[in-house]
Design a protein around this motif. Sequence first.
Motif, PDB file in Angstrom:
ATOM      1  N   GLN A  39      17.376   4.264  39.739  1.00 51.49           N
ATOM      2  CA  GLN A  39      16.263   5.201  39.700  1.00 51.49           C
ATOM      3  C   GLN A  39      15.162   4.687  40.610  1.00 51.49           C
ATOM      4  OE1 GLN A  39      14.647   6.070  35.801  1.00 51.49           O
ATOM      5  NE2 GLN A  39      13.760   7.985  36.531  1.00 51.49           N
ATOM      6  N   LYS A  43      11.787   9.538  41.337  1.00 48.44           N
ATOM      7  CA  LYS A  43      13.047  10.277  41.405  1.00 48.44           C
ATOM      8  C   LYS A  43      13.822  10.142  40.105  1.00 48.44           C
ATOM      9  CE  LYS A  43      13.695   9.958  46.406  1.00 48.44           C
ATOM     10  NZ  LYS A  43      14.654   9.612  47.497  1.00 48.44           N
ATOM     11  N   ALA A  44      14.772  11.041  39.907  1.00 50.43           N
ATOM     12  CA  ALA A  44      15.621  10.987  38.721  1.00 50.43           C
ATOM     13  C   ALA A  44      16.656   9.875  38.864  1.00 50.43           C
ATOM     14  CB  ALA A  44      16.334  12.322  38.531  1.00 50.43           C
ATOM     15  N   ARG A  45      17.141   9.382  37.747  1.00 53.96           N
ATOM     16  CA  ARG A  45      18.205   8.387  37.778  1.00 53.96           C
ATOM     17  C   ARG A  45      19.452   9.025  38.380  1.00 53.96           C
ATOM     18  NH1 ARG A  45      17.697   4.813  33.098  1.00 53.96           N
ATOM     19  NH2 ARG A  45      17.677   6.790  31.957  1.00 53.96           N
ATOM     20  N   GLU A  46      20.153   8.268  39.223  1.00 51.91           N
ATOM     21  CA  GLU A  46      21.342   8.811  39.868  1.00 51.91           C
ATOM     22  C   GLU A  46      22.518   7.851  39.737  1.00 51.91           C
ATOM     23  OE1 GLU A  46      20.642   9.295  44.064  1.00 51.91           O
ATOM     24  OE2 GLU A  46      20.389   7.166  44.426  1.00 51.91           O
ATOM     25  N   SER A 107      29.411   9.870  35.418  1.00 49.78           N
ATOM     26  CA  SER A 107      28.208  10.265  36.159  1.00 49.78           C
ATOM     27  C   SER A 107      27.372  11.271  35.376  1.00 49.78           C
ATOM     28  CB  SER A 107      28.585  10.857  37.516  1.00 49.78           C
ATOM     29  OG  SER A 107      29.389  12.000  37.347  1.00 49.78           O
ATOM     30  N   ARG A 108      27.990  11.921  34.372  1.00 52.18           N
ATOM     31  CA  ARG A 108      27.271  12.923  33.581  1.00 52.18           C
ATOM     32  C   ARG A 108      27.033  12.479  32.151  1.00 52.18           C
ATOM     33  NH1 ARG A 108      31.512  15.580  35.800  1.00 52.18           N
ATOM     34  NH2 ARG A 108      32.481  15.984  33.775  1.00 52.18           N
ATOM     35  N   TRP A 114      20.028   3.287  27.498  1.00 59.30           N
ATOM     36  CA  TRP A 114      19.715   2.602  28.736  1.00 59.30           C
ATOM     37  C   TRP A 114      18.954   1.308  28.476  1.00 59.30           C
ATOM     38  CZ3 TRP A 114      22.214   4.206  32.816  1.00 59.30           C
ATOM     39  CH2 TRP A 114      22.623   5.527  32.887  1.00 59.30           C
TER      40      TRP A 114
END
Length: 124
Positions: A39, A43-46, A107-108, A114
């Motif tokens: 992250q 920005k969003a975590r990717e 990934s989803r 976390w």
Amino acid sequence: QVQPVENGGRSVQAGGSLKLSCAASERTLRTLAMGWFRQAPGKAREFVAAISWSGGRSTKYADSVKGRFTISTDSTNNTFALQMDSLKPEDTAVYYCNVGPSIATISRRVLREWGQGTQVTVSS
């Protein structure tokens, strides 16, 4: 469930290398997909990369890191790692590890809360 603990983040110059590691149980290494995410500020975590040994070894990478990052597991130490080479300033982010039910879905969907992540800063 044990929260993931990431290690290895630090500041490096562009073009440099860094290796991150994450502890996992022996059962996790055998049965689940293990992944790295990041992250960047604002920005969003990717998703970054994932590996699974279920049904044979398979890996998956985000397009932005293909050819530069390598994910691996170490059954001796019950860890999985992310080797990052040819680092770019845009790789600067907090990096997180987690596990998922399969390499197709990690990934989803992840299975652990976390952790705090580890900061990677790449300077130009």
